[in-house]
Design a protein around this motif. Structure first.
Motif, short mmCIF file in Angstrom:
data_model
loop_
_atom_site.label_atom_id
_atom_site.label_comp_id
_atom_site.label_asym_id
_atom_site.label_seq_id
_atom_site.Cartn_x
_atom_site.Cartn_y
_atom_site.Cartn_z
N ALA A 1 8.85 -4.29 -7.52
CA ALA A 1 9.07 -5.82 -7.67
C ALA A 1 10.29 -6.20 -7.58
CB ALA A 1 8.69 -6.06 -9.05
N ALA A 2 11.47 -5.10 -7.91
CA ALA A 2 12.82 -5.34 -7.86
C ALA A 2 13.24 -5.41 -6.27
CB ALA A 2 13.42 -4.54 -8.59
N GLU A 3 12.77 -4.36 -5.59
CA GLU A 3 13.03 -4.51 -4.32
C GLU A 3 12.58 -5.51 -3.41
OE1 GLU A 3 12.35 -1.16 -0.36
OE2 GLU A 3 11.52 -0.73 -2.46
N LEU A 4 11.35 -6.05 -3.57
CA LEU A 4 10.79 -7.44 -3.06
C LEU A 4 11.79 -8.40 -3.32
CD1 LEU A 4 7.09 -6.97 -3.58
CD2 LEU A 4 8.07 -6.91 -1.29
N ALA A 5 12.10 -8.78 -4.39
CA ALA A 5 12.95 -9.81 -4.87
C ALA A 5 14.28 -9.79 -4.36
CB ALA A 5 13.18 -9.76 -6.45
N LEU A 6 14.75 -8.50 -4.22
CA LEU A 6 16.17 -8.35 -3.68
C LEU A 6 16.33 -8.53 -1.95
CD1 LEU A 6 19.16 -7.35 -4.16
CD2 LEU A 6 18.41 -5.21 -3.53
N LYS A 7 15.35 -7.88 -1.33
CA LYS A 7 15.19 -8.07 0.23
C LYS A 7 14.61 -9.51 0.31
CE LYS A 7 14.71 -3.31 1.00
NZ LYS A 7 14.06 -2.12 1.86
N SER A 8 13.96 -10.22 -0.35
CA SER A 8 13.28 -11.52 0.36
C SER A 8 14.08 -12.57 -0.34
CB SER A 8 11.86 -11.74 -0.20
OG SER A 8 11.76 -11.79 -1.76
N GLY A 9 15.08 -12.50 -1.25
CA GLY A 9 16.01 -13.56 -1.87
C GLY A 9 15.31 -14.24 -2.96
N SER A 10 14.12 -13.58 -3.63
CA SER A 10 13.50 -14.26 -4.50
C SER A 10 13.94 -13.71 -5.97
CB SER A 10 11.85 -14.34 -4.20
OG SER A 10 11.50 -13.06 -4.05
N GLU A 11 13.13 -14.44 -6.94
CA GLU A 11 13.12 -13.53 -8.48
C GLU A 11 11.83 -13.27 -8.86
OE1 GLU A 11 15.81 -15.56 -11.19
OE2 GLU A 11 16.41 -17.17 -9.87
N VAL A 12 11.88 -12.21 -9.42
CA VAL A 12 10.67 -11.73 -10.31
C VAL A 12 10.29 -12.60 -11.35
CG1 VAL A 12 9.33 -9.75 -11.29
CG2 VAL A 12 10.94 -9.54 -9.45
N VAL A 13 9.13 -13.24 -11.51
CA VAL A 13 8.71 -14.07 -12.72
C VAL A 13 8.18 -13.15 -13.56
CG1 VAL A 13 7.32 -15.78 -13.60
CG2 VAL A 13 8.41 -16.19 -11.21
N GLY B 1 0.86 -1.34 -0.11
CA GLY B 1 -0.01 -0.15 -0.14
C GLY B 1 0.73 1.36 -0.13
N LYS B 2 0.30 2.38 0.36
CA LYS B 2 1.06 3.51 0.59
C LYS B 2 2.19 3.61 1.44
CE LYS B 2 -2.11 5.90 3.89
NZ LYS B 2 -3.00 6.95 4.06
N GLY B 3 2.30 2.67 2.26
CA GLY B 3 3.50 2.45 3.33
C GLY B 3 4.74 2.13 2.49
N GLY B 4 4.61 1.34 1.45
CA GLY B 4 5.56 0.72 0.51
C GLY B 4 5.90 -0.57 0.88
N VAL B 5 7.34 -0.74 0.87
CA VAL B 5 7.86 -1.94 1.31
C VAL B 5 8.72 -1.73 2.36
CG1 VAL B 5 9.58 -3.72 0.58
CG2 VAL B 5 8.40 -2.72 -1.18
N ASN B 6 8.41 -2.62 3.60
CA ASN B 6 9.11 -2.48 4.66
C ASN B 6 9.58 -3.86 5.26
OD1 ASN B 6 6.65 -3.68 5.95
ND2 ASN B 6 5.52 -1.61 6.13
N ASP B 7 10.31 -3.61 6.41
CA ASP B 7 10.62 -4.85 6.92
C ASP B 7 9.82 -5.76 7.34
OD1 ASP B 7 13.26 -4.10 6.58
OD2 ASP B 7 13.42 -3.07 8.51
N HIS B 8 8.69 -5.47 8.04
CA HIS B 8 7.53 -6.36 8.19
C HIS B 8 6.92 -7.08 7.01
CE1 HIS B 8 4.24 -7.65 10.93
NE2 HIS B 8 3.42 -7.15 10.13
N LEU B 9 6.69 -6.53 5.92
CA LEU B 9 6.15 -7.13 4.75
C LEU B 9 7.28 -8.14 4.54
CD1 LEU B 9 4.10 -7.18 2.42
CD2 LEU B 9 5.28 -5.40 1.51
N ILE B 10 8.64 -7.65 4.33
CA ILE B 10 9.70 -8.76 3.76
C ILE B 10 9.57 -9.98 4.59
CG2 ILE B 10 11.90 -8.94 3.44
CD1 ILE B 10 10.77 -7.12 1.39
N ARG B 11 9.67 -9.63 5.95
CA ARG B 11 9.64 -10.98 6.75
C ARG B 11 8.48 -11.88 6.37
NH1 ARG B 11 10.26 -8.48 11.20
NH2 ARG B 11 8.15 -8.18 11.78
N HIS B 12 7.18 -11.32 6.45
CA HIS B 12 6.14 -12.31 6.05
C HIS B 12 6.03 -12.95 4.53
CE1 HIS B 12 3.61 -11.64 9.39
NE2 HIS B 12 3.82 -10.26 9.51
N ILE B 13 6.81 -12.00 3.68
CA ILE B 13 6.89 -12.74 2.51
C ILE B 13 7.91 -13.72 2.15
CG2 ILE B 13 7.74 -12.12 0.02
CD1 ILE B 13 6.49 -9.54 0.18
#
Length: 96
Positions: free
Chosen positions: A62-74, A24-36
């Protein structure tokens, strides 16, 4: 790094999935990354939805989520991001 064939295969598997998390408007944060990270370890493949009240670029999110969670954007299509990360303990998807 995923090949084009692997991305097509993962996109076909992700087609019927519903988004699990929303950015949402809060963007990508550590809490979201941990849950992902926790959810992607169990599922390997998941969708994340970006809400309209978020003004950031979806490709950057998408790039930030992938980088911080160690995943890849499909795939990033519209407001939906598809992420993949092979599970260590819960291997379900065999890539071609």
């Amino acid at each position: 790094m995923l090949t084009g064939k692997q991305k097509r295969y993962l996109r076909s598997l992700a087609h019927h999935l519903d988004p699990i998390f929303q950015v949402g408007k809060g963007g990508v944060n550590d809490h979201l990354i941990r849950h992902i990270e926790e959810a992607i370890e169990l599922r390997e493949l998941m969708k994340v939805s970006v809400l309209n009240n978020n003004s950031e670029d979806r490709q950057q999110i998408a790039a930030e989520l992938a980088l911080k969670s160690g995943s890849e954007v499909v795939q990033t299509i519209g407001s939906t991001i598809v992420l993949y990360k092979p599970s260590v303990n819960n291997k379900q998807i065999e890539l071609p």
